[in-house]
Motif scaffolding. Structure first.
Motif, PDB file in Angstrom:
ATOM      1  N   UNK A 295      -8.075  -8.150   3.282  1.00  0.00           N
ATOM      2  CA  UNK A 295      -8.248  -6.821   2.940  1.00  0.00           C
ATOM      3  C   UNK A 295      -7.369  -6.561   2.018  1.00  0.00           C
ATOM      4  N   UNK A 296      -6.207  -6.788   2.081  1.00  0.00           N
ATOM      5  CA  UNK A 296      -4.829  -6.463   1.158  1.00  0.00           C
ATOM      6  C   UNK A 296      -5.446  -6.997  -0.170  1.00  0.00           C
ATOM      7  N   UNK A 297      -5.463  -8.335  -0.081  1.00  0.00           N
ATOM      8  CA  UNK A 297      -5.848  -9.100  -1.293  1.00  0.00           C
ATOM      9  C   UNK A 297      -6.933  -8.527  -2.373  1.00  0.00           C
ATOM     10  N   UNK A 298      -8.018  -8.238  -1.507  1.00  0.00           N
ATOM     11  CA  UNK A 298      -9.180  -7.555  -2.033  1.00  0.00           C
ATOM     12  C   UNK A 298      -8.961  -6.257  -2.802  1.00  0.00           C
ATOM     13  N   UNK A 299      -8.033  -5.266  -2.070  1.00  0.00           N
ATOM     14  CA  UNK A 299      -7.449  -4.254  -2.674  1.00  0.00           C
ATOM     15  C   UNK A 299      -6.743  -4.431  -3.912  1.00  0.00           C
ATOM     16  N   UNK A 300      -5.792  -5.548  -4.073  1.00  0.00           N
ATOM     17  CA  UNK A 300      -4.915  -5.698  -5.138  1.00  0.00           C
ATOM     18  C   UNK A 300      -5.584  -6.234  -6.177  1.00  0.00           C
ATOM     19  N   UNK A 301      -6.892  -7.116  -5.962  1.00  0.00           N
ATOM     20  CA  UNK A 301      -7.692  -7.721  -7.009  1.00  0.00           C
ATOM     21  C   UNK A 301      -8.568  -6.689  -7.566  1.00  0.00           C
ATOM     22  N   UNK A 302      -8.941  -5.643  -6.827  1.00  0.00           N
ATOM     23  CA  UNK A 302      -9.783  -4.426  -7.465  1.00  0.00           C
ATOM     24  C   UNK A 302      -8.997  -3.458  -8.335  1.00  0.00           C
ATOM     25  N   UNK A 303      -7.821  -2.856  -7.825  1.00  0.00           N
ATOM     26  CA  UNK A 303      -7.048  -2.025  -8.499  1.00  0.00           C
ATOM     27  C   UNK A 303      -5.988  -2.498  -9.421  1.00  0.00           C
ATOM     28  N   UNK A 304      -5.463  -1.776 -10.350  1.00  0.00           N
ATOM     29  CA  UNK A 304      -4.681  -2.115 -11.630  1.00  0.00           C
ATOM     30  C   UNK A 304      -3.274  -1.794 -10.868  1.00  0.00           C
ATOM     31  N   UNK A 305      -2.551  -2.664 -10.502  1.00  0.00           N
ATOM     32  CA  UNK A 305      -1.201  -2.482  -9.795  1.00  0.00           C
ATOM     33  C   UNK A 305      -0.296  -3.107 -10.461  1.00  0.00           C
ATOM     34  N   UNK A 306       0.891  -2.307 -10.205  1.00  0.00           N
ATOM     35  CA  UNK A 306       2.151  -2.853 -10.676  1.00  0.00           C
ATOM     36  C   UNK A 306       2.784  -3.656  -9.574  1.00  0.00           C
ATOM     37  N   UNK A 307       3.835  -4.207 -10.116  1.00  0.00           N
ATOM     38  CA  UNK A 307       4.527  -5.072  -8.816  1.00  0.00           C
ATOM     39  C   UNK A 307       5.107  -4.373  -7.709  1.00  0.00           C
ATOM     40  N   UNK A 308       5.584  -3.218  -7.999  1.00  0.00           N
ATOM     41  CA  UNK A 308       6.248  -2.191  -7.003  1.00  0.00           C
ATOM     42  C   UNK A 308       5.107  -1.939  -6.045  1.00  0.00           C
ATOM     43  N   UNK A 309       3.870  -1.438  -6.644  1.00  0.00           N
ATOM     44  CA  UNK A 309       2.744  -0.938  -5.822  1.00  0.00           C
ATOM     45  C   UNK A 309       2.624  -2.036  -5.067  1.00  0.00           C
ATOM     46  N   UNK A 310       2.176  -3.260  -5.551  1.00  0.00           N
ATOM     47  CA  UNK A 310       1.735  -4.306  -4.463  1.00  0.00           C
ATOM     48  C   UNK A 310       2.830  -4.544  -3.297  1.00  0.00           C
ATOM     49  N   UNK A 311       4.021  -4.569  -3.594  1.00  0.00           N
ATOM     50  CA  UNK A 311       5.044  -4.439  -2.677  1.00  0.00           C
ATOM     51  C   UNK A 311       4.964  -3.389  -1.578  1.00  0.00           C
ATOM     52  N   UNK A 312       4.368  -2.313  -2.134  1.00  0.00           N
ATOM     53  CA  UNK A 312       4.128  -1.062  -1.094  1.00  0.00           C
ATOM     54  C   UNK A 312       3.216  -1.404  -0.136  1.00  0.00           C
ATOM     55  N   UNK A 313       2.000  -2.066  -0.724  1.00  0.00           N
ATOM     56  CA  UNK A 313       0.843  -2.258   0.158  1.00  0.00           C
ATOM     57  C   UNK A 313       1.207  -3.422   0.999  1.00  0.00           C
ATOM     58  N   UNK A 314       1.923  -4.285   0.757  1.00  0.00           N
ATOM     59  CA  UNK A 314       2.414  -5.201   1.748  1.00  0.00           C
ATOM     60  C   UNK A 314       2.946  -4.849   2.790  1.00  0.00           C
ATOM     61  N   UNK A 315       3.978  -3.850   2.644  1.00  0.00           N
ATOM     62  CA  UNK A 315       4.716  -3.126   3.770  1.00  0.00           C
ATOM     63  C   UNK A 315       3.671  -2.160   4.277  1.00  0.00           C
ATOM     64  N   UNK A 316       2.969  -1.634   3.905  1.00  0.00           N
ATOM     65  CA  UNK A 316       1.892  -0.863   4.446  1.00  0.00           C
ATOM     66  C   UNK A 316       1.001  -1.646   5.566  1.00  0.00           C
ATOM     67  N   UNK A 317       0.568  -2.679   5.168  1.00  0.00           N
ATOM     68  CA  UNK A 317      -0.310  -3.659   5.836  1.00  0.00           C
ATOM     69  C   UNK A 317       0.698  -4.353   7.151  1.00  0.00           C
ATOM     70  N   UNK A 318       1.804  -4.734   6.790  1.00  0.00           N
ATOM     71  CA  UNK A 318       2.749  -5.123   7.932  1.00  0.00           C
ATOM     72  C   UNK A 318       2.994  -4.260   9.041  1.00  0.00           C
TER      73      UNK A 318
END
Length: 372
Positions: free
Chosen positions: A96-119
């Motif tokens: 789910x997380x990888x699909x979100x990152x692939x579909x969205x235009x994300x910077x490095x910090x935004x990706x890190x935030x998503x990992x933390x939320x998923x955890x």
């Protein structure tokens, strides 16, 4: 006595076999919790729509710091996770997380935030396992960031084309720039613009808006300030539509080169000449100006020719209308014996035609009195 010994040996053998069977079942259960093969995880995740509610929860949680009411999407996410076997939940969240990152235009910090939320999702759902081993900050490579912009680019082009190149967004920006006081028409086109954007995948919305801005700047006669205003307006559209991503990285003032402004006036010049000629050199506009100038008290013939003039102008591309009117004025001044004052009056009349026709651009840059 011999029979008793035989019975005891038989009983011991039976107990040994039963114990061995129990041990085997226990080991098998520990090695394969849930009793389902690993391949069934994909089937379960697919059945739960790839945890779409978890994706929505992560997207909204990461994109807006003020998103303090995550209950709706979190509850639905937990329900989807609960329907997965324990060993399938973490793989499901990772997908789910990888699909979100692939579909969205994300910077490095935004990706890190998503990992933390998923955890934290498993813990928030009060579900086992409490924590999934997601990628850490050091394992987030820049490759993911660099590839998001052009991922499925050809698919985006097809979607944008299907939505008529976001024509409603173009009209919204055009009317908003040209008539700051008119909010009704702008609001009408904004709603239609949002509908078009909603039909695009998330990663296609910013490229679509960029193309819409570029098309507007190419078609219109715009100076540097007008182009900058158009880009700033485009940046706010997704936020007004309450749609992700909330902001697109449009060109800044420094990246808008003067070349665009300098080239817009003569873009497709030969094509304009063909269009003007096809519309009989705007003869109705010439007649309107001529009759209006010669009989200021009689508005009926002017009104009649004005409607026909507007029809001719409407058949020209936006960037061809002002050159067409200039040529019409020049032809009138050449054919008639006009003094300086009469020529100035004719140019002033031509300047108001676009506004009277309620057509873009609302005003054309005609020669001033000093240049006549």
């Amino acid at each position: 006595m011999a029979k008793l010994a035989v019975h005891l040996v038989t009983l011991a053998l039976v107990l040994f076999l039963v114990n061995a069977s129990i041990t085997t079942v226990t080991i098998d259960s520990e090695e394969n919790p849930g009793g389902r093969p690993e391949g069934s995880c994909q089937q379960q995740i697919k059945k739960q729509n790839f945890l779409k509610n978890c994706q929505k929860y992560m997207e909204k949680k990461c994109s807006s710091s003020s998103y303090n009411r995550p209950g709706k999407h979190l509850d639905s996410c937990c329900e989807q996770l609960e329907k997965l076997d324990r060993q399938c939940r973490c793989p499901g969240l990772k997908q789910a997380m990888q699909q979100q990152m692939q579909e969205g235009q994300m910077e490095r910090e935004e990706m890190q935030d998503m990992y933390q939320v998923a955890e934290k999702i498993m813990s928030k759902c009060d579900m086992e396992p409490r924590r999934c081993d997601m990628h850490s900050r050091t394992t987030i490579t820049l490759d993911s960031v660099e590839n998001t912009a052009d991922r499925k680019e050809s698919s985006c082009q097809q979607q944008i084309k299907k939505q008529n190149n976001l024509k409603h967004c173009q009209k919204y920006m055009e009317e908003k720039c040209s008539s700051s006081g008119d909010n009704i028409s702008g609001s009408k086109h904004l709603d239609s613009c949002c509908e078009q954007l909603e039909k695009l995948d998330r990663q296609c919305r910013c490229p679509g808006l960029k193309q819409a801005v570029q098309q507007q700047t190419q078609e219109g006669q715009m100076g540097r300030e007008e182009m900058q205003e158009m880009y700033q307006m485009a940046e706010k559209i997704l936020s007004k539509c309450e749609m992700e991503p909330r902001k697109c990285d449009m060109h800044s003032r420094t990246t808008i080169t003067l070349n665009s402004a300098e080239n817009s006036a003569d873009r497709k010049e030969s094509s304009c000449q063909q269009q003007i000629k096809k519309q009989d050199n705007l003869k109705h506009c010439q007649k309107y100006m001529e009759e209006k100038r010669s009989s200021s008290g009689d508005n009926r013939p002017g009104s009649k020719h004005l409607d026909s003039c507007c029809e001719q102008l409407e058949k020209l591309d936006r960037q061809c209308r002002c050159p067409g009117l200039k040529q019409a004025v020049q032809q009138q001044t050449q054919e008639g014996q006009m003094g300086r004052e009469e020529m100035q009056e004719m140019y002033q009349m031509a300047e108001k035609i676009m506004s009277k026709c309620e057509m873009e651009p609302r005003k054309c840059d005609m020669p001033s009195r000093s240049s006549l």
